[in-house]
Motif scaffolding. Structure first.
Motif, PDB file in Angstrom:
ATOM      1  N   TYR A  53     -10.501  69.190  -6.874  1.00 41.78           N
ATOM      2  CA  TYR A  53      -9.997  70.163  -5.904  1.00 41.78           C
ATOM      3  C   TYR A  53      -9.159  71.261  -6.521  1.00 41.78           C
ATOM      4  CZ  TYR A  53     -11.176  66.613  -2.354  1.00 41.78           C
ATOM      5  OH  TYR A  53     -12.026  65.597  -1.898  1.00 41.78           O
ATOM      6  N   GLY A  54      -9.552  72.693  -5.970  1.00 41.62           N
ATOM      7  CA  GLY A  54      -8.690  73.878  -6.887  1.00 41.62           C
ATOM      8  C   GLY A  54      -7.710  74.103  -5.772  1.00 41.62           C
ATOM      9  N   VAL A  55      -6.701  73.196  -5.685  1.00 43.27           N
ATOM     10  CA  VAL A  55      -5.769  73.455  -4.672  1.00 43.27           C
ATOM     11  C   VAL A  55      -4.337  72.699  -4.987  1.00 43.27           C
ATOM     12  CG1 VAL A  55      -6.375  71.648  -2.957  1.00 43.27           C
ATOM     13  CG2 VAL A  55      -4.792  73.719  -2.438  1.00 43.27           C
ATOM     14  N   GLY A  56      -3.166  73.002  -5.084  1.00 40.21           N
ATOM     15  CA  GLY A  56      -1.937  72.352  -5.408  1.00 40.21           C
ATOM     16  C   GLY A  56      -1.280  72.264  -4.089  1.00 40.21           C
ATOM     17  N   LEU A  57      -0.671  70.889  -4.003  1.00 35.60           N
ATOM     18  CA  LEU A  57      -0.087  70.742  -2.517  1.00 35.60           C
ATOM     19  C   LEU A  57       1.739  70.411  -2.813  1.00 35.60           C
ATOM     20  CD1 LEU A  57      -2.397  68.016  -1.319  1.00 35.60           C
ATOM     21  CD2 LEU A  57      -2.265  70.565  -0.990  1.00 35.60           C
ATOM     22  N   LEU A  58       2.478  71.346  -1.973  1.00 31.27           N
ATOM     23  CA  LEU A  58       4.038  70.740  -2.009  1.00 31.27           C
ATOM     24  C   LEU A  58       4.043  70.094  -0.907  1.00 31.27           C
ATOM     25  CD1 LEU A  58       5.740  74.041  -2.877  1.00 31.27           C
ATOM     26  CD2 LEU A  58       5.301  71.995  -4.334  1.00 31.27           C
ATOM     27  N   VAL A  59       4.341  68.873  -0.647  1.00 26.09           N
ATOM     28  CA  VAL A  59       4.734  68.085   0.291  1.00 26.09           C
ATOM     29  C   VAL A  59       6.102  67.708   0.517  1.00 26.09           C
ATOM     30  CG1 VAL A  59       3.864  65.612   1.134  1.00 26.09           C
ATOM     31  CG2 VAL A  59       2.556  66.863  -0.602  1.00 26.09           C
ATOM     32  N   VAL A  60       6.440  67.939   1.846  1.00 28.71           N
ATOM     33  CA  VAL A  60       8.087  67.563   2.186  1.00 28.71           C
ATOM     34  C   VAL A  60       7.864  66.547   3.437  1.00 28.71           C
ATOM     35  CG1 VAL A  60       8.728  69.819   1.702  1.00 28.71           C
ATOM     36  CG2 VAL A  60       7.826  69.499   3.965  1.00 28.71           C
ATOM     37  N   ARG A  63      12.662  64.717   1.219  1.00 32.19           N
ATOM     38  CA  ARG A  63      11.859  64.362  -0.148  1.00 32.19           C
ATOM     39  C   ARG A  63      10.955  65.648  -0.441  1.00 32.19           C
ATOM     40  NH1 ARG A  63      10.694  58.350  -1.595  1.00 32.19           N
ATOM     41  NH2 ARG A  63      10.870  59.200  -3.581  1.00 32.19           N
ATOM     42  N   LEU A  64      10.736  65.949  -1.571  1.00 32.23           N
ATOM     43  CA  LEU A  64       9.770  67.012  -2.088  1.00 32.23           C
ATOM     44  C   LEU A  64       8.969  66.679  -2.995  1.00 32.23           C
ATOM     45  CD1 LEU A  64       8.642  70.114  -2.047  1.00 32.23           C
ATOM     46  CD2 LEU A  64      10.442  70.702  -3.563  1.00 32.23           C
ATOM     47  N   PHE A  65       7.424  66.547  -3.072  1.00 33.80           N
ATOM     48  CA  PHE A  65       6.675  66.093  -4.179  1.00 33.80           C
ATOM     49  C   PHE A  65       5.589  67.514  -4.239  1.00 33.80           C
ATOM     50  CE2 PHE A  65       7.995  62.294  -1.985  1.00 33.80           C
ATOM     51  CZ  PHE A  65       8.143  61.290  -3.391  1.00 33.80           C
ATOM     52  N   TYR A  66       5.212  67.525  -5.649  1.00 35.41           N
ATOM     53  CA  TYR A  66       3.864  68.350  -5.811  1.00 35.41           C
ATOM     54  C   TYR A  66       2.797  67.388  -6.284  1.00 35.41           C
ATOM     55  CZ  TYR A  66       1.196  71.510  -8.456  1.00 35.41           C
ATOM     56  OH  TYR A  66       0.085  72.415  -8.838  1.00 35.41           O
ATOM     57  N   ALA A  67       1.682  67.450  -5.741  1.00 30.88           N
ATOM     58  CA  ALA A  67       0.656  66.999  -5.983  1.00 30.88           C
ATOM     59  C   ALA A  67      -0.301  67.836  -6.659  1.00 30.88           C
ATOM     60  CB  ALA A  67      -0.187  66.161  -5.080  1.00 30.88           C
ATOM     61  N   ALA A  68      -0.842  67.684  -7.879  1.00 25.79           N
ATOM     62  CA  ALA A  68      -1.646  68.769  -8.622  1.00 25.79           C
ATOM     63  C   ALA A  68      -3.092  68.414  -8.683  1.00 25.79           C
ATOM     64  CB  ALA A  68      -1.170  68.946 -10.141  1.00 25.79           C
ATOM     65  N   PRO A  69      -3.925  69.351  -9.030  1.00 29.47           N
ATOM     66  CA  PRO A  69      -5.582  68.805  -9.031  1.00 29.47           C
ATOM     67  C   PRO A  69      -5.753  67.933 -10.122  1.00 29.47           C
ATOM     68  CG  PRO A  69      -5.125  71.382  -9.012  1.00 29.47           C
ATOM     69  CD  PRO A  69      -3.904  70.638  -9.395  1.00 29.47           C
ATOM     70  N   THR A  70      -5.001  67.746 -11.156  1.00 30.52           N
ATOM     71  CA  THR A  70      -5.379  66.631 -11.921  1.00 30.52           C
ATOM     72  C   THR A  70      -5.123  65.392 -11.388  1.00 30.52           C
ATOM     73  OG1 THR A  70      -3.011  66.696 -12.578  1.00 30.52           O
ATOM     74  CG2 THR A  70      -4.537  68.199 -13.783  1.00 30.52           C
ATOM     75  N   GLY A  71      -4.395  65.218 -10.194  1.00 35.87           N
ATOM     76  CA  GLY A  71      -4.309  63.754 -10.011  1.00 35.87           C
ATOM     77  C   GLY A  71      -2.529  63.341 -10.194  1.00 35.87           C
ATOM     78  N   LEU A  72      -2.310  64.263 -10.799  1.00 31.62           N
ATOM     79  CA  LEU A  72      -0.730  63.930 -11.161  1.00 31.62           C
ATOM     80  C   LEU A  72       0.246  64.266 -10.003  1.00 31.62           C
ATOM     81  CD1 LEU A  72      -0.109  65.253 -14.883  1.00 31.62           C
ATOM     82  CD2 LEU A  72      -0.208  63.111 -14.369  1.00 31.62           C
ATOM     83  N   PHE A  73       1.396  63.521  -9.709  1.00 32.43           N
ATOM     84  CA  PHE A  73       2.317  63.992  -8.554  1.00 32.43           C
ATOM     85  C   PHE A  73       3.850  63.651  -9.283  1.00 32.43           C
ATOM     86  CE2 PHE A  73       1.666  59.713  -7.788  1.00 32.43           C
ATOM     87  CZ  PHE A  73       2.990  59.206  -7.219  1.00 32.43           C
ATOM     88  N   ASP A  74       4.712  64.693  -8.664  1.00 28.03           N
ATOM     89  CA  ASP A  74       5.967  64.599  -9.350  1.00 28.03           C
ATOM     90  C   ASP A  74       6.898  64.788  -7.830  1.00 28.03           C
ATOM     91  OD1 ASP A  74       5.822  63.877 -12.087  1.00 28.03           O
ATOM     92  OD2 ASP A  74       4.852  65.472 -12.119  1.00 28.03           O
ATOM     93  N   GLU A  75       8.156  64.337  -7.992  1.00 26.48           N
ATOM     94  CA  GLU A  75       9.272  64.639  -6.922  1.00 26.48           C
ATOM     95  C   GLU A  75      10.012  65.900  -7.670  1.00 26.48           C
ATOM     96  OE1 GLU A  75      12.324  62.653  -3.839  1.00 26.48           O
ATOM     97  OE2 GLU A  75      11.496  61.294  -5.497  1.00 26.48           O
ATOM     98  N   TYR A  76      10.519  66.608  -6.782  1.00 21.53           N
ATOM     99  CA  TYR A  76      11.316  67.953  -7.381  1.00 21.53           C
ATOM    100  C   TYR A  76      12.503  68.140  -6.366  1.00 21.53           C
ATOM    101  CZ  TYR A  76       7.480  69.317 -10.411  1.00 21.53           C
ATOM    102  OH  TYR A  76       6.705  69.404 -11.571  1.00 21.53           O
ATOM    103  N   LYS A  77      13.606  68.397  -6.838  1.00 21.63           N
ATOM    104  CA  LYS A  77      14.716  69.184  -6.184  1.00 21.63           C
ATOM    105  C   LYS A  77      14.015  70.552  -5.592  1.00 21.63           C
ATOM    106  CE  LYS A  77      18.144  67.114  -9.066  1.00 21.63           C
ATOM    107  NZ  LYS A  77      19.384  67.334 -10.139  1.00 21.63           N
ATOM    108  N   ALA A  78      13.570  71.216  -6.147  1.00 23.69           N
ATOM    109  CA  ALA A  78      12.840  72.484  -5.985  1.00 23.69           C
ATOM    110  C   ALA A  78      11.617  72.941  -6.646  1.00 23.69           C
ATOM    111  CB  ALA A  78      13.828  73.630  -5.926  1.00 23.69           C
ATOM    112  N   HIS A  79      10.769  73.643  -6.291  1.00 21.93           N
ATOM    113  CA  HIS A  79       9.450  73.822  -7.071  1.00 21.93           C
ATOM    114  C   HIS A  79       8.865  74.943  -6.560  1.00 21.93           C
ATOM    115  CE1 HIS A  79       6.783  73.091 -10.371  1.00 21.93           C
ATOM    116  NE2 HIS A  79       5.764  72.834  -9.618  1.00 21.93           N
TER     117      HIS A  79
END
Length: 274
Positions: free
Chosen positions: A146-153, A161-177
């Motif tokens: 998928y050619g899209v990145g997601l910021l999930v709140v 909470r805030l997460f980023y899900a990348a096209p690679t399948g990686l996801f991480d939680e952030y304070k800000a991104h």
């Protein structure tokens, strides 16, 4: 060497590398001799070409601010912020059609969980599931990432909470991104000011998000037409703002630009001492 092997695509810019079409980028299951999978890198590049999207978290709220693009002066602006459930929202950067597909999948997962368990789906678990779905496209022939990145709140156990899900399948939680085109400038602003976010009010948090967007926007132009805002509190109450509803936030941004700089107290004291 065939013509395809000699044709190069555009430079990645942000990474400083130039991507070349070759015999290793015809699918997402072929490794190059350098240990790279080119189609996954192309998907990440699609995220970098999308308009900027910024996410921030305080002790009481999570906020997404995003720049919208218009295909032409006669066309409408593309949607960048999506409501997934009463307590979850996303902002996207990259291919908007891919973002719509994933947002529909996330809505279905929330509905199914509510129907089966009688409780809302955890934002962390939902992000994990959508990341797993994205990862499938990186290892199966006949599919593409998928050619899209997601910021999930979202709100979970009284905490935004805030997460980023990348096209690679990686996801991480952030304070800000920040993700998308020229997002490095926005991330630089976030890194400089993130210590102010935990105690920030909702207006201050949105203002920080708008300022980060301004750093990435062409001509530093942020207005009510190209701005989208998503706000969620600790109780899971989500609101989205578009067009004229964003005007109060734009006014705050302009007021902060017109405000005089704060006096440097240390410099004043030093001058008095001298």
């Amino acid at each position: 060497m065939c013509i395809r092997d000699r044709v190069s695509t555009q430079s990645t810019g942000s990474t400083g590398r130039t991507m070349f079409r070759n015999q290793y980028d015809t699918d997402c299951i072929t490794w190059s001799p350098q240990g790279r999978i080119h189609q996954i890198e192309y998907a990440e590049e699609a995220v970098k070409q999308g308009s900027c999207c910024v996410g921030l978290v305080s002790n009481t709220h999570a906020v997404i601010t995003s720049l919208k693009r218009s295909a032409s002066e006669l066309g409408s602006y593309q949607q960048k912020v999506f409501k997934i459930d009463d307590h979850i929202g996303i902002g996207i950067a990259g291919l908007t059609p891919d973002g719509r597909v994933l947002s529909r999948y996330m809505r279905n997962e929330c509905l199914n969980h509510q129907f089966v368990y009688g409780a809302p789906l955890s934002v962390a678990r939902l992000t994990n599931q959508v990341a797993d779905k994205a990862q499938i496209g990186t290892q199966r022939s006949g599919k593409r990432p998928y050619g899209v990145g997601l910021l999930v709140v979202g709100a979970e156990e009284g905490k935004p909470r805030l997460f980023y899900a990348a096209p690679t399948g990686l996801f991480d939680e952030y304070k800000a991104h920040a993700i998308g085109a020229r997002s490095q400038a926005a991330r630089t602003y976030l890194e400089r000011t993130y210590e102010q976010y935990p105690e920030a009010s909702i207006d201050e948090l949105v203002l920080h998000g708008a300022k980060a967007l301004r750093e990435s926007a062409a001509d530093h132009d942020v207005n009510c037409k190209n701005l989208s805002v998503c706000v969620i509190d600790v109780n899971g109450n989500l609101k989205t703002y578009d067009d004229e509803a964003c005007q109060p936030f734009v006014d705050l941004l302009k007021a902060s630009e017109d405000a005089p700089p704060a006096p440097a107290e240390e410099s004043t004291q030093a001058m008095e001492t001298e």
